[in-house]
Scaffold this motif. Structure first.
Motif, PDB file in Angstrom:
ATOM      1  N   ASN A  80       0.823  -1.217   0.000  1.00 41.78           N
ATOM      2  CA  ASN A  80       0.000   0.000   0.000  1.00 41.78           C
ATOM      3  C   ASN A  80       0.853   1.260   0.000  1.00 41.78           C
ATOM      4  N   ARG A  81       1.893   1.286   0.849  1.00 44.71           N
ATOM      5  CA  ARG A  81       2.663   2.518   1.004  1.00 44.71           C
ATOM      6  C   ARG A  81       3.715   2.709  -0.077  1.00 44.71           C
ATOM      7  N   LEU A  82       4.197   1.616  -0.660  1.00 44.52           N
ATOM      8  CA  LEU A  82       5.257   1.746  -1.663  1.00 44.52           C
ATOM      9  C   LEU A  82       4.729   1.636  -3.090  1.00 44.52           C
ATOM     10  N   VAL A  83       3.894   0.663  -3.363  1.00 37.13           N
ATOM     11  CA  VAL A  83       3.423   0.466  -4.730  1.00 37.13           C
ATOM     12  C   VAL A  83       2.232   1.378  -5.035  1.00 37.13           C
ATOM     13  N   GLN A  84       1.186   1.259  -4.240  1.00 31.68           N
ATOM     14  CA  GLN A  84       0.010   2.091  -4.509  1.00 31.68           C
ATOM     15  C   GLN A  84       0.313   3.581  -4.299  1.00 31.68           C
ATOM     16  N   ASP A  85       0.854   3.923  -3.116  1.00 27.48           N
ATOM     17  CA  ASP A  85       1.157   5.330  -2.856  1.00 27.48           C
ATOM     18  C   ASP A  85       2.335   5.811  -3.699  1.00 27.48           C
ATOM     19  N   ARG A 110       2.755   5.145  -6.750  1.00 32.24           N
ATOM     20  CA  ARG A 110       2.147   5.569  -8.008  1.00 32.24           C
ATOM     21  C   ARG A 110       1.350   6.866  -7.826  1.00 32.24           C
ATOM     22  N   ILE A 111       0.564   6.937  -6.743  1.00 35.32           N
ATOM     23  CA  ILE A 111      -0.345   8.068  -6.554  1.00 35.32           C
ATOM     24  C   ILE A 111       0.379   9.293  -5.990  1.00 35.32           C
ATOM     25  N   VAL A 112       1.201   9.090  -4.951  1.00 33.53           N
ATOM     26  CA  VAL A 112       1.835  10.207  -4.247  1.00 33.53           C
ATOM     27  C   VAL A 112       3.127  10.640  -4.917  1.00 33.53           C
ATOM     28  N   LEU A 113       3.952   9.656  -5.312  1.00 26.75           N
ATOM     29  CA  LEU A 113       5.259   9.977  -5.882  1.00 26.75           C
ATOM     30  C   LEU A 113       5.245  10.037  -7.403  1.00 26.75           C
ATOM     31  N   GLY A 114       4.154   9.592  -8.030  1.00 20.87           N
ATOM     32  CA  GLY A 114       4.062   9.647  -9.484  1.00 20.87           C
ATOM     33  C   GLY A 114       4.948   8.656 -10.209  1.00 20.87           C
TER      34      GLY A 114
END
Length: 244
Positions: free
Chosen positions: A42-47, A49-53
């Motif tokens: 959740n924090r590395l793959v999903q976020d 993509r969403i947070v770090l682009g």
């Protein structure tokens, strides 16, 4: 409908863990391990993509590393769990135990809902598990009255003190377990959970430490590290705390 769904009440797993130290250590460790994988994803793959682009190509190696983490193999532990099927809603001591998961079944998805740990053995079963909105009491009624109903035909539902742990497949370990077979008190089980959380925290720290800082800058990792470490035991909390 080849895959299966298996729903196990948290108190059933807790009873098993209290009955045998090795069961407690292995099951608590495996449940916490699953939580490690889910939180890292959740924090590395999903976020990521969403947070770090970050794009999928950059994240795919990270996804694979999370999948391959040591010490998080839920399938290997749960294949050793045996259960006594209910007959007319009840199990008896003489009821033959059978494996909760067969040797050729893998747990591909898991969740926690309505006080039950839920598991699926293939992607189709996982889709059915995540889409399941039928209350547990209605599932139990359907299993008793219409076991071929597609809503329950693939379902194994376990509650009560119906679980045990098969001897360890390693012949060097199995005799030791047979001699000890140590029961745990609730405080003992909480201590087991703290030890498992410490191991999971060390695993998480090593994993975060090995990430490419060009993808995941230190300020971002610092931001997520504390919440990750503090929440590691949550995935097993209904078992080790007894509170659900």
């Amino acid at each position: 409908m080849s895959g299966r769904r298996v729903y196990v009440h948290a108190h059933s797993l807790r009873a098993l863990c209290l009955s045998d130290r090795q069961a407690g250590e292995e099951i608590i460790g495996a449940l916490i391990g699953v939580g490690v994988k889910k939180r890292l994803f959740n924090r590395l793959v999903q976020d990521g993509r969403i947070v770090l682009g970050l794009d999928e190509g950059a994240l795919e190696p990270v996804r694979c590393q999370i999948s391959d983490l040591d010490g998080t193999n839920l399938t290997r532990v749960m294949r050793r769990v045996l259960y006594r099927p209910a007959v007319n809603g009840q199990s008896r001591a003489a009821t033959p135990a059978r494996p909760l998961f067969e040797r050729d079944e893998d747990i591909v998805a898991s969740c926690f809902d309505d006080n039950y740990y839920t598991f699926a053995t293939d992607r189709d079963a996982a889709d059915r598990m995540y889409a399941d909105r039928v209350p547990i009491k209605d599932l139990r009624r359907l299993m008793a009255e219409a076991p071929d109903d597609p809503r329950v035909a693939d379902l194994t539902l376990v509650r009560g003190k119906r679980l045990s742990l098969a001897p360890h497949p390693d012949p060097e370990i199995a005799p030791v377990r047979a001699r000890l077979n140590e029961r745990l008190t609730p405080p003992d089980l909480e201590a087991v959970a703290r030890s498992a959380q410490a191991r999971a925290a060390s695993l998480t720290e090593r994993f975060l430490g090995g990430l490419d800082r060009a993808l995941f800058p230190e300020p971002y990792l610092g931001m997520i590290r504390e919440s990750l470490i503090e929440s590691l035991a949550d995935s097993a909390r209904p078992v080790w705390s007894g509170r659900i």
